[in-house]
Design a protein around this motif. Structure first.
Motif, PDB file in Angstrom:
ATOM      1  N   PRO A   1       0.820  -1.222   0.000  1.00  0.00           N
ATOM      2  CA  PRO A   1       0.000   0.000   0.000  1.00  0.00           C
ATOM      3  C   PRO A   1       0.844   1.258   0.000  1.00  0.00           C
ATOM      4  O   PRO A   1       0.444   2.289  -0.527  1.00  0.00           O
ATOM      5  CB  PRO A   1      -0.821  -0.119   1.293  1.00  0.00           C
ATOM      6  N   GLU A   2       2.060   1.178   0.566  1.00  0.00           N
ATOM      7  CA  GLU A   2       2.902   2.371   0.602  1.00  0.00           C
ATOM      8  C   GLU A   2       3.300   2.804  -0.794  1.00  0.00           C
ATOM      9  O   GLU A   2       3.363   3.988  -1.105  1.00  0.00           O
ATOM     10  CB  GLU A   2       4.163   2.091   1.421  1.00  0.00           C
ATOM     11  N   MET A   3       3.551   1.816  -1.678  1.00  0.00           N
ATOM     12  CA  MET A   3       3.921   2.143  -3.037  1.00  0.00           C
ATOM     13  C   MET A   3       2.789   2.885  -3.727  1.00  0.00           C
ATOM     14  O   MET A   3       3.003   3.893  -4.386  1.00  0.00           O
ATOM     15  CB  MET A   3       4.252   0.868  -3.813  1.00  0.00           C
ATOM     16  N   TRP A   4       1.562   2.352  -3.502  1.00  0.00           N
ATOM     17  CA  TRP A   4       0.424   2.992  -4.165  1.00  0.00           C
ATOM     18  C   TRP A   4       0.216   4.403  -3.666  1.00  0.00           C
ATOM     19  O   TRP A   4      -0.063   5.312  -4.441  1.00  0.00           O
ATOM     20  CB  TRP A   4      -0.853   2.162  -3.968  1.00  0.00           C
ATOM     21  N   SER A   5       0.369   4.593  -2.346  1.00  0.00           N
ATOM     22  CA  SER A   5       0.150   5.946  -1.837  1.00  0.00           C
ATOM     23  C   SER A   5       1.225   6.885  -2.378  1.00  0.00           C
ATOM     24  O   SER A   5       0.976   8.066  -2.625  1.00  0.00           O
ATOM     25  CB  SER A   5       0.121   5.960  -0.311  1.00  0.00           C
ATOM     26  N   PHE A   6       2.445   6.350  -2.599  1.00  0.00           N
ATOM     27  CA  PHE A   6       3.509   7.177  -3.165  1.00  0.00           C
ATOM     28  C   PHE A   6       3.199   7.514  -4.627  1.00  0.00           C
ATOM     29  O   PHE A   6       3.319   8.662  -5.054  1.00  0.00           O
ATOM     30  CB  PHE A   6       4.840   6.439  -3.056  1.00  0.00           C
ATOM     31  N   ILE A   7       2.775   6.483  -5.383  1.00  0.00           N
ATOM     32  CA  ILE A   7       2.481   6.714  -6.807  1.00  0.00           C
ATOM     33  C   ILE A   7       1.340   7.713  -6.974  1.00  0.00           C
ATOM     34  O   ILE A   7       1.434   8.673  -7.748  1.00  0.00           O
ATOM     35  CB  ILE A   7       2.118   5.386  -7.516  1.00  0.00           C
ATOM     36  N   ILE A   8       0.260   7.480  -6.203  1.00  0.00           N
ATOM     37  CA  ILE A   8      -0.896   8.374  -6.349  1.00  0.00           C
ATOM     38  C   ILE A   8      -0.583   9.739  -5.758  1.00  0.00           C
ATOM     39  O   ILE A   8      -0.787  10.773  -6.395  1.00  0.00           O
ATOM     40  CB  ILE A   8      -2.139   7.764  -5.651  1.00  0.00           C
TER      41      ILE A   8
ATOM     42  N   GLU B   1       6.919  13.626 -11.549  1.00  0.00           N
ATOM     43  CA  GLU B   1       5.561  13.312 -11.947  1.00  0.00           C
ATOM     44  C   GLU B   1       5.456  11.797 -12.103  1.00  0.00           C
ATOM     45  O   GLU B   1       6.390  11.075 -11.757  1.00  0.00           O
ATOM     46  CB  GLU B   1       5.147  14.072 -13.209  1.00  0.00           C
ATOM     47  N   LEU B   2       4.342  11.337 -12.626  1.00  0.00           N
ATOM     48  CA  LEU B   2       4.035   9.910 -12.635  1.00  0.00           C
ATOM     49  C   LEU B   2       5.194   9.051 -13.146  1.00  0.00           C
ATOM     50  O   LEU B   2       5.583   8.065 -12.515  1.00  0.00           O
ATOM     51  CB  LEU B   2       2.770   9.693 -13.483  1.00  0.00           C
ATOM     52  N   LEU B   3       5.770   9.450 -14.278  1.00  0.00           N
ATOM     53  CA  LEU B   3       6.784   8.618 -14.906  1.00  0.00           C
ATOM     54  C   LEU B   3       8.068   8.576 -14.085  1.00  0.00           C
ATOM     55  O   LEU B   3       8.664   7.529 -13.876  1.00  0.00           O
ATOM     56  CB  LEU B   3       7.064   9.178 -16.304  1.00  0.00           C
ATOM     57  N   ARG B   4       8.471   9.752 -13.600  1.00  0.00           N
ATOM     58  CA  ARG B   4       9.721   9.822 -12.855  1.00  0.00           C
ATOM     59  C   ARG B   4       9.581   9.097 -11.522  1.00  0.00           C
ATOM     60  O   ARG B   4      10.486   8.392 -11.085  1.00  0.00           O
ATOM     61  CB  ARG B   4      10.087  11.294 -12.625  1.00  0.00           C
ATOM     62  N   VAL B   5       8.419   9.276 -10.897  1.00  0.00           N
ATOM     63  CA  VAL B   5       8.184   8.640  -9.608  1.00  0.00           C
ATOM     64  C   VAL B   5       8.232   7.124  -9.741  1.00  0.00           C
ATOM     65  O   VAL B   5       8.898   6.438  -8.974  1.00  0.00           O
ATOM     66  CB  VAL B   5       6.823   9.104  -9.042  1.00  0.00           C
TER      67      VAL B   5
ATOM     68  N   LEU C   1      10.884   4.899  -7.502  1.00  0.00           N
ATOM     69  CA  LEU C   1      10.529   3.563  -7.040  1.00  0.00           C
ATOM     70  C   LEU C   1      11.445   2.525  -7.666  1.00  0.00           C
ATOM     71  O   LEU C   1      11.779   1.515  -7.047  1.00  0.00           O
ATOM     72  CB  LEU C   1       9.072   3.263  -7.376  1.00  0.00           C
ATOM     73  N   GLY C   2      11.894   2.793  -8.913  1.00  0.00           N
ATOM     74  CA  GLY C   2      12.794   1.860  -9.589  1.00  0.00           C
ATOM     75  C   GLY C   2      14.085   1.682  -8.806  1.00  0.00           C
ATOM     76  O   GLY C   2      14.569   0.559  -8.641  1.00  0.00           O
ATOM     77  N   SER C   3      14.639   2.771  -8.276  1.00  0.00           N
ATOM     78  CA  SER C   3      15.878   2.604  -7.516  1.00  0.00           C
ATOM     79  C   SER C   3      15.602   2.166  -6.084  1.00  0.00           C
ATOM     80  O   SER C   3      16.454   1.579  -5.443  1.00  0.00           O
ATOM     81  CB  SER C   3      16.699   3.893  -7.544  1.00  0.00           C
ATOM     82  N   PHE C   4      14.362   2.420  -5.605  1.00  0.00           N
ATOM     83  CA  PHE C   4      14.033   1.990  -4.247  1.00  0.00           C
ATOM     84  C   PHE C   4      13.860   0.476  -4.186  1.00  0.00           C
ATOM     85  O   PHE C   4      14.404  -0.197  -3.318  1.00  0.00           O
ATOM     86  CB  PHE C   4      12.752   2.692  -3.774  1.00  0.00           C
ATOM     87  N   TYR C   5      13.088  -0.062  -5.167  1.00  0.00           N
ATOM     88  CA  TYR C   5      12.807  -1.495  -5.124  1.00  0.00           C
ATOM     89  C   TYR C   5      13.854  -2.306  -5.878  1.00  0.00           C
ATOM     90  O   TYR C   5      13.958  -3.503  -5.703  1.00  0.00           O
ATOM     91  CB  TYR C   5      11.440  -1.784  -5.740  1.00  0.00           C
ATOM     92  N   GLY C   6      14.601  -1.667  -6.755  1.00  0.00           N
ATOM     93  CA  GLY C   6      15.601  -2.412  -7.525  1.00  0.00           C
ATOM     94  C   GLY C   6      15.152  -2.637  -8.949  1.00  0.00           C
ATOM     95  O   GLY C   6      13.965  -2.587  -9.260  1.00  0.00           O
TER      96      GLY C   6
END
Lengths: 308, 216
Positions: free
Chosen positions: A67-74, A224-228, A233-238
């Motif tokens: 859920p944290e990922m979704w709240s970050f994305i949104i 924005e959406l793409l960068r986030v 998130l890409g560097s956070f999760y790998g």
């Protein structure tokens, strides 16, 4: 030429059967092709002695349940995109209105420089403008993105509105002047509202393009959406989640854009019904619609200049 | 201004890459777009559905997303394409639905009566299309197609921005970083090269459209 049916003889039973069979065959081929793509992506791969899980393996999709990922994305991504798009849209319409009025001024000293300015902004990539504002004005990423989008789309909207103004029947202006309005009053109270209403579908279609173009902010580093999704998130999760994150961004963009395009088409249909009964073509591509509007406007212009 | 003159070879190199992207991307888009347009009017229902879905999806996807897919996601999936080729593919795919729409709207712009008249004179499908419909559709298709190409020219900058290809925008960014004191001159130089492609094309499109609208 709506529908190709005029071009053919009405298909007989044999032709209809053939077309049905071909239809089914194509469907099977396409489904098989998609299945093959899916299977290829999903196949585990060997890389340097390690077996990588397939692209649709659950290991790669565990983050979807976070859920944290979704709240970050949104909260950061979608919000960043919509915020930039909304502010840029309002500013673009404001700039467009000003430019269209300056562009249709009777004073050549105002009209010609504005025309050159509009051509200049229309011919330049938005991305270049973003970079320019970011580096030269030093406004920070958000305002670089917003003002570049506002100026570029403002120039396009200005040109659209001008075409709308010119294409109005001349009687509107003549009537306004004959009841004692000053030229500016006539323009603001009589001509402009009509032009705006007629051009509204083109403007909204242009705003859909503006929303899509906010993704360019990825390159200048505005979150924005793409960068986030892809960077933060890409560097956070790998990196192994990169494909998953791309898919999420893709679907979110598709949902937002389709909703807005659908709204634009609905609006175009509605305005068409009200003001131009008979011509029912919805605006698909603002560039093309603008081209048509300009051509109609210049045809009208040369008509009114020619011998009466 | 000195920076631009000193780095003119670099600019011209970037410009030639931009033109290459424009040419190959445009050609690919033209081929794909024609195919999509043909599929959309074909008598086979499945092909029509596929073409419509493709158009809707690609048209509502930002170009940046497509370029990133080709430049960053494809290598993860195991492709070994050079970035330049990936960029060309991205541009061609992204532009193809717009080409298809331009073609389709041109053909739709020919009044039905024209085809009906041809058919009633006994012309078959081939003759109707080649002698009556296409010559009339052609003049309505060229200005929108030029407009699509203008958009494509501007869109090549995204490939430079994302995909590590050193075209005009990439060159501009590198030079702007290297010459912090002359950023304005550097970027105006870049803009100039874009404008010498887009502005003449734009004027041509408006002129042709004006001529043909008046004729109609």
């Amino acid at each position: 030429m709506s529908g190709a049916s005029v071009l053919f003889d009405a298909p007989g039973p044999k032709a209809r059967r053939l077309s049905r069979i071909l239809s089914a065959v194509t469907a099977v081929v396409v489904v098989a092709g998609l299945g093959w793509v899916f299977a290829t992506l999903n196949a585990p791969r060997e890389s340097g002695g390690i077996t990588l899980p397939g692209m649709f393996d659950t290991v790669r999709w565990t983050i979807v349940a976070d859920p944290e990922m979704w709240s970050f994305i949104i909260g950061v991504g979608v919000w960043g995109t919509l915020r930039a798009a909304a502010v840029a849209a309002v500013l673009a319409i404001a700039i467009g209105i000003v430019l269209s009025l300056l562009r249709s001024s009777t004073i050549a000293w105002v009209r010609i420089p504005t025309a050159v300015l509009i051509e200049f902004f229309r011919g330049m990539p938005v991305l270049l403008m973003m970079l320019f504002i970011l580096l030269v004005a030093g406004t920070g990423q958000y305002w670089a993105v917003v003002s570049a989008l506002a100026i570029y789309n403002g120039a396009l909207i200005g040109e659209t509105l001008r075409a709308g103004l010119v294409a109005l029947p001349r009687g509107q202006r003549e009537a306004a002047l004959s009841v004692g309005m000053r030229p500016l009053q006539s323009k603001m109270l009589v001509e402009f509202p009509q032009a705006f209403r007629q051009m509204l579908p083109i403007i909204v279609a242009q705003l859909v393009v503006l929303l899509k173009d906010t993704s360019l902010a990825y390159i200048v580093g505005y979150p924005e959406l793409l960068r986030v999704t892809l960077n933060n998130l890409g560097s956070f999760y790998g990196n192994r989640y990169l494909f998953t994150l791309w898919c999420i961004a893709f679907v979110l963009y598709l949902v937002i854009d389709l909703a807005l395009s659908w709204f634009a088409r609905w609006l175009a249909r509605r305005t068409d019904r009200r003001y131009r009964t008979g011509k029912g073509a919805a605006v698909e591509d603002p560039n093309q619609a603008l081209l048509m509007a300009q051509a109609v406007a210049s045809a009208r212009e040369s008509e009114s200049r020619g011998p009466a | 201004m000195d920076v631009v003159i000193a780095n003119l070879p670099l600019y011209l190199e970037g410009f030639s890459v931009t033109l290459l992207l424009l040419a190959v991307g445009g050609l690919g888009a033209l081929v794909l777009g024609t195919l999509i347009a043909a599929m959309r009017i074909s008598p086979i229902a499945t092909l029509r559905v596929i073409a419509t879905v493709y158009t809707e999806i690609i048209r509502n996807t930002p170009l940046t997303l497509v370029v990133i897919f080709c430049a960053i996601i494809l290598p993860i999936l195991g492709s070994e394409l050079p970035y330049l080729i990936a960029g060309m593919i991205a541009l061609a795919v992204y532009t193809s639905p717009f080409i298809a729409e331009a073609l389709r709207s041109g053909i739709n712009g020919v009044p039905v009566g024209q085809a009906e008249a041809a058919r009633s004179l006994g012309l078959g499908f081939g003759l109707t299309v080649s002698l009556i419909v296409l010559p009339q559709a052609f003049r309505m298709t060229i200005p929108p197609l030029i407009n699509v190409l203008i958009a494509l020219t501007k869109n090549t900058s995204v490939v430079g921005g994302v995909g590590f290809v050193s075209e005009l925008f990439g060159v501009g960014r590198t030079l702007a970083n290297a010459n912090g004191d002359a950023v304005i001159a550097v970027l105006i130089g870049v803009a100039f090269f874009y404008l010498i492609v887009t502005v003449p094309l734009g004027l041509l499109a408006t002129k042709l459209e004006r001529k043909w609208v008046v004729q109609r």
